[in-house]
Structure formats: structure tokens, C-alpha cells
Enzyme design. Structure first.
Site, PDB file in Angstrom:
ATOM      1  N   GLU A  81       0.837  -1.211   0.000  1.00 50.91           N
ATOM      2  CA  GLU A  81       0.000   0.000   0.000  1.00 50.91           C
ATOM      3  C   GLU A  81       0.868   1.256   0.000  1.00 50.91           C
ATOM      4  O   GLU A  81       0.556   2.239  -0.676  1.00 50.91           O
ATOM      5  CB  GLU A  81      -0.926   0.017   1.234  1.00 50.91           C
ATOM      6  CG  GLU A  81      -1.959  -1.100   1.274  1.00 50.91           C
ATOM      7  CD  GLU A  81      -3.055  -0.978   0.222  1.00 50.91           C
ATOM      8  OE1 GLU A  81      -3.077   0.011  -0.523  1.00 50.91           O
ATOM      9  OE2 GLU A  81      -3.879  -1.910   0.145  1.00 50.91           O
ATOM     10  N   ARG A 113       0.703   3.710  -3.340  1.00 50.54           N
ATOM     11  CA  ARG A 113       0.057   5.015  -3.138  1.00 50.54           C
ATOM     12  C   ARG A 113       1.081   6.124  -2.930  1.00 50.54           C
ATOM     13  O   ARG A 113       1.073   7.136  -3.640  1.00 50.54           O
ATOM     14  CB  ARG A 113      -0.880   4.955  -1.921  1.00 50.54           C
ATOM     15  CG  ARG A 113      -1.966   3.910  -2.071  1.00 50.54           C
ATOM     16  CD  ARG A 113      -3.006   4.030  -0.995  1.00 50.54           C
ATOM     17  NE  ARG A 113      -3.757   2.789  -0.856  1.00 50.54           N
ATOM     18  CZ  ARG A 113      -4.993   2.712  -0.388  1.00 50.54           C
ATOM     19  NH1 ARG A 113      -5.630   3.788  -0.012  1.00 50.54           N
ATOM     20  NH2 ARG A 113      -5.605   1.556  -0.272  1.00 50.54           N
ATOM     21  N   ASP A 126      -5.071 -10.250  -7.729  1.00 54.26           N
ATOM     22  CA  ASP A 126      -5.350  -9.370  -8.869  1.00 54.26           C
ATOM     23  C   ASP A 126      -4.149  -8.771  -9.607  1.00 54.26           C
ATOM     24  O   ASP A 126      -3.861  -9.094 -10.761  1.00 54.26           O
ATOM     25  CB  ASP A 126      -6.313  -8.251  -8.450  1.00 54.26           C
ATOM     26  CG  ASP A 126      -5.931  -7.532  -7.140  1.00 54.26           C
ATOM     27  OD1 ASP A 126      -4.862  -7.825  -6.587  1.00 54.26           O
ATOM     28  OD2 ASP A 126      -6.705  -6.669  -6.690  1.00 54.26           O
ATOM     29  N   GLU A 157     -12.093  -0.045 -10.277  1.00 54.22           N
ATOM     30  CA  GLU A 157     -11.689  -1.020 -11.301  1.00 54.22           C
ATOM     31  C   GLU A 157     -12.552  -1.030 -12.562  1.00 54.22           C
ATOM     32  O   GLU A 157     -12.028  -1.167 -13.679  1.00 54.22           O
ATOM     33  CB  GLU A 157     -11.622  -2.432 -10.702  1.00 54.22           C
ATOM     34  CG  GLU A 157     -10.489  -2.649  -9.711  1.00 54.22           C
ATOM     35  CD  GLU A 157     -10.721  -2.022  -8.340  1.00 54.22           C
ATOM     36  OE1 GLU A 157     -11.882  -1.697  -8.035  1.00 54.22           O
ATOM     37  OE2 GLU A 157      -9.759  -1.862  -7.565  1.00 54.22           O
ATOM     38  N   THR A 166      -0.812   0.444 -10.359  1.00 54.20           N
ATOM     39  CA  THR A 166      -2.116  -0.113  -9.965  1.00 54.20           C
ATOM     40  C   THR A 166      -2.957   0.881  -9.177  1.00 54.20           C
ATOM     41  O   THR A 166      -4.135   0.646  -8.936  1.00 54.20           O
ATOM     42  CB  THR A 166      -1.920  -1.430  -9.182  1.00 54.20           C
ATOM     43  OG1 THR A 166      -3.171  -2.120  -9.125  1.00 54.20           O
ATOM     44  CG2 THR A 166      -1.378  -1.182  -7.781  1.00 54.20           C
TER      45      THR A 166
END
Ligand code: DMJ
Length: 480
Positions: free
Chosen positions: A96, A100, A230, A382, A469
Site C-alpha cells: 500500500e 500510493r 489481482d 476497477e 495499480t
């Protein structure tokens, strides 16, 4: 690069999306400026570490740059320059924080015309995160303490998607700093994945969702393209694209995995024949389980991106049979994801759905079922990501219509009067009850994809950029 669309309706829609971003930011700025997360109903925020790690601000910087929001951007940049400090005795999740914060800083660096503030912060953060890779196998620990670089809870298995969705960011950091150590660490992870595929630990390139940093082995046989699985697939393709298609092995691994998806994970619902991607469970790995997380919806766009490698269909008339099939799968999955919105009372998708697999389903039966515990929507991106990619690559107007409809549903049900947007507890009820969160990806991804959907194609051309992502654009690079 042009920012303004040349027809009136598109320009209007683009403007409305910018206003939505400004409204969301206004709430955050008023209630929780500088805090990592935002709770818009209680007008509060909370931090991942004392003083914060700049989660919301760094995630939003590049959207502001793309939207040309100078006032908001200048204030956010000032916070990064003067307040952002990673020297914290705090464990953070490697994935994360990478996608980010590190990703946000690196794309802000590029889009701002190389503002050195961002590269300085990114390098400091990258150095601290490197401690997570000091495991016996080279597979990183899930969490690391920023001030010491020591792993936190080293006995816990890591998510496969998490350890394989940090490569774009670390490689770009190596490229910018000229220091190979970041790239070296993440390449080692990919080498381990290659070895696991080679020795038969995967199902036709499909990877189990947990891996242990000490043994370097998978600890489950569960396979899915939703949570924990994913973005492994997303980054196989994007690693190949990021380095100008020079690392063919990632394209091969991606193709292998997509063949695996087609063979093992595709299902059709009844009565309307929607294409979905199911899961293989530990308890019964031979049976396709018809559950699909909203998170899986990224794969529609990914299939299309893989088929054209970023070119529009107009620029890429000769496609192989496999590419055409991939594009078709991408279109059909995106349609299914759109139906996950279109079929609810609010026009917004739930977190998880199940598909009707009853062959004898009545003609008016529902294809998509939602369990009570899965009815929430946390403003995830998504489906809009896939809609944007399909629009960009095919030019089919249907995608702009779908995207706009979803945007209008967000406006109607999640917008708060004084500023901010709130998640929903139940998308099947009108009026829906709101939930006290506006996640950072709403600014980084959801609104950015919408903005790009209504922007000219030369804003972030996909032959020259990969989006990480978290939707942070990084330029294609060539290592010497
Ligand atoms: C984001 O942080 C990223 O898109 C990640 O890959 C998956 N989860 C969220 C958004 O849903």
C-alpha cells in the site's frame, strides 16, 4: 498534449468530473488536511503513523496536475515539501505504501517537470521500504518498520499480489536515481515467481494467493483474480510495457497466465450468458466458484491493453487471433462489470457478486446475486479503469456512456453537501445508507479514470505511459 475535448458534451462532462474532484478535496481539506485517511461523515481523519505518511495528499497530487488545479496542487506540494517525514517508528504495509505514496511521489515528479522535492522524498521512502526484502527467500515481508527497516510480523505469509505489485515503482526509482538496488530487489521477487512456475507450483501460470517470505513457497492453493491475486497479472503486462517491451519474459508469463484464465476461470451466467471470472478454492480446486470481487474488474481493461499493447485499434489494424480473442474477453468482462452497476437500485456495484449458474434459470431470473454482507461500495475504481482503457483503445462511444452513467450514480448517492463523497453500506437500497470513508483511491483512481475517459487521447498516450495499480502514470523507460 491537449487537455480540453473538442466537443461540447465531452467538455461539459470533463468539467463536471473536475468539479467532483474539487468537491471531494474541499471536504478533505476542510476536515482532515494532512491526515492519511478521511472520514467524511464525522469530519475527521486518521493516520497510519503519527503525523501521517501523506497518503491522501501524495495519492491525489498527479490528478491535480492532470486537471490543472493549481491552487489545490500548490497547497498539497507545500505540505509534501514541509511536513512529509518518513522517519517514523511505525510498521507500514509495503504494497500500500509503495503503490500510493511512492507511486504518487514518482508520478508527481515526472508530471511536475522533475520537481526535486518529490524525488528526494521518494528516495528516502524507497530506502526505508527496502528493509522488507531482507528475507531468506527475497520475497518481501508484508510490513516493515519505517525508522528501522525491520520486518514487522515476519512469520506471516505475504499476499502474492502485494509482493508482485511494487515492481514498476522500484524500477522507476532505480532509473531516476541510477542506483540498481531498488530494481535488484524487485527483480529477485519476479525471478522467484518464474522459478515457482517452472517447478509446477502454479496452475497454468495462475498463482496461489499467499506466499511465505521465509520459504518462498505458496502457502495455499486458492487462486483468484480478486483480492490478494489481482495485480500480479496486471504488473506482468505492465512490466513488459514499462521497459519498452524489452523484457519479453514478462509478456510470456502474462500470456501463459491469461491462457490459464481462459482455461480455468471463465464462466457464463444464466439466463443472460454474462462472462465472468470465478475462483478456485482450496477446498475444491477443480470446481469453478462463481464469486467475483469488484476488484477483478480491472482485468477487462488489462485484456484489451495486452491485445493492442497500448495502440488504438485504428493504429493497429493487424491483430493476431489470440489478441482478437483477448480483446473480446476484455470487452465482455467489462460489460459484465458494467452490469454489476446497472443491475442495482442505486446504479452502483457491490463489493462482491455471485453469478447464477442454474442452467434451468427462468428467463426473468437475475444473473447477478449479492449476499447481504457484500452489498457495500467503497468508491472503487476497477470498472471505470476498464471502461477508460476500452474507450481509449477501441474508441467505442458506449464506454463513455457507461462511464457517465456510473459517475451520475456516484453524484446522486455518494456526494455530501458540504464537501467530500462517502462510501455506501448497501447499494441495493434507496436511499442508500452512507458509510464513513472516502478512500484515497477515489481521488487517485476513480476520478482520474473518469477524467481521462472524457479527455483527448494525447493526454497520457498509452504507448508512452504505464499507470501503476493506483493509476499513477509512469513514463516508459529504457535502462542502459
Ligand atoms: C487500489 O488501492 C488499487 O487499485 C489496488 O490495486 C487494489 N485496490 C485499490 C482500489 O480498489
Amino acid at each position: 498534449m491537449s487537455l480540453i475535448p473538442n466537443d461540447e458534451q465531452t467538455a461539459y462532462r470533463q468539467r463536471r468530473i473536475v468539479e467532483a474532484f474539487q468537491h471531494a478535496w474541499k471536504g478533505y481539506r476542510t476536515d482532515a488536511f494532512g491526515r492519511d485517511e478521511y472520514q467524511p461523515l464525522t469530519h475527521s481523519g486518521h493516520d497510519w503513523a503519527p503525523g501521517g505518511l501523506g497518503l491522501m495528499i501524495t495519492d491525489a497530487l498527479d490528478t491535480m496536475l492532470l486537471m490543472n488545479l493549481t491552487d489545490e496542487y500548490n497547497e498539497a506540494r507545500e505540505w509534501v515539501a514541509t511536513k512529509l517525514d518518513f522517519d517514523k517508528n511505525q510498521d507500514v504495509n509495503l504494497f500500500e505504501t509503495t503503490i500510493r505514496v511512492l507511486g504518487g511521489l514518482l508520478s508527481a515528479y515526472h508530471l511536475s517537470g522533475n520537481d526535486p522535492v518529490y524525488l528526494g522524498k521518494a528516495t528516502d521512502l524507497g530506502n526505508r521500504l527496502l528493509g522488507a526484502f531482507h528475507s531468506e527467500s527475497g520475497i518481501p515481508y508484508a510490513s516493515v518498520v519505517l525508522s528501522t527497516g525491520l520486518a514487522y510480523k515476519p512469520h506471516v505469509p505475504s499476499s502474492t499480489a502485494e509482493v508482485t505489485t511494487i515492481q514498476l515503482e522500484f524500477k522507476y526509482l532505480s532509473y531516476l536515481t541510477g542506483d540498481d538496488k531498488y530494481k535488484g530487489a524487485v527483480d529477485k521477487v519476479m525471478k522467484r515467481m518464474e522459478d515457482l512456475i517452472e517447478k509446477g507450483s502454479t496452475v497454468d501460470g495462475l498463482v496461489p494467493i499467499l506466499i511465505h517470505p521465509v520459504s518462498g513457497e505458496f502457502t495455499t492453493s486458492e487462486i483468484r483474480l480478486g483480492s490478494r491475486g489481482d495485480s500480479y497479472y496486471e504488473y506482468l503486462l505492465k512490466q513488459y510495457l514499462q521497459t519498452g517491451k524489452t523484457e519479453k519474459k514478462y509478456r510470456d508469463m502474462y500470456d501463459h497466465a491469461m491462457r490459464g484464465v481462459r482455461t480455468h476461470l471463465l464462466g457464463r451466467s444464466f439466463p443472460n450468458n454474462l462472462l465472468y471470472i470465478g475462483e478456485l478454492l482450496d477446498s475444491d480446486p477443480t470446481k469453478l466458484h462463481s464469486k467475483m470481487d469488484h476488484l477483478v474488474c480491472f482485468i477487462g481493461g488489462s485484456f484489451a491493453l495486452g491485445a493492442t499493447e497500448g495502440r488504438t485499434l485504428a493504429d493497429h489494424p493487424q491483430m493476431s487471433q489470440v489478441d482478437l480473442e483477448d480483446l473480446e474477453v476484455g470487452k465482455q468482462i467489462t460489460r459484465t462489470c458494467y452490469e454489476m452497476y446497472n443491475s442495482t437500485a442505486t446504479g452502483l456495484a457491490s463489493e462482491i457478486v455471485y453469478f447464477n449458474t442454474e442452467k434451468d434459470a427462468a428467463a426473468d431470473a437475475a444473473d447477478i446475486m449479492i449476499k447481504p454482507r457484500d452489498r457495500h461500495n467503497i468508491l472503487r475504481p476497477e470498472t471505470l479503469e476498464s471502461i477508460f482503457l476500452l474507450w481509449r483503445l477501441t474508441g467505442d462511444e458506449i464506454y463513455r456512456e457507461w462511464g457517465w452513467k456510473i459517475f451520475e450514480a456516484f453524484e446522486q448517492y455518494t456526494k455530501l453537501p458540504g464537501g467530500g463523497y462517502a462510501a455506501l453500506k448497501d447499494v441495493t437500497q434507496i436511499p442508500p445508507v452512507k458509510d464513513n470513508r472516502m478512500d484515497t483511491f477515489f481521488l487517485a483512481e476513480t476520478l482520474k479514470y473518469l477524467y481521462l475517459l472524457f479527455s483527448p487521447n494525447d493526454l497520457l498516450p498509452l504507448e508512452h505511459y504505464v499507470l501503476n495499480t493506483e493509476a499513477h502514470p509512469l513514463p516508459v523507460i529504457h535502462f542502459k
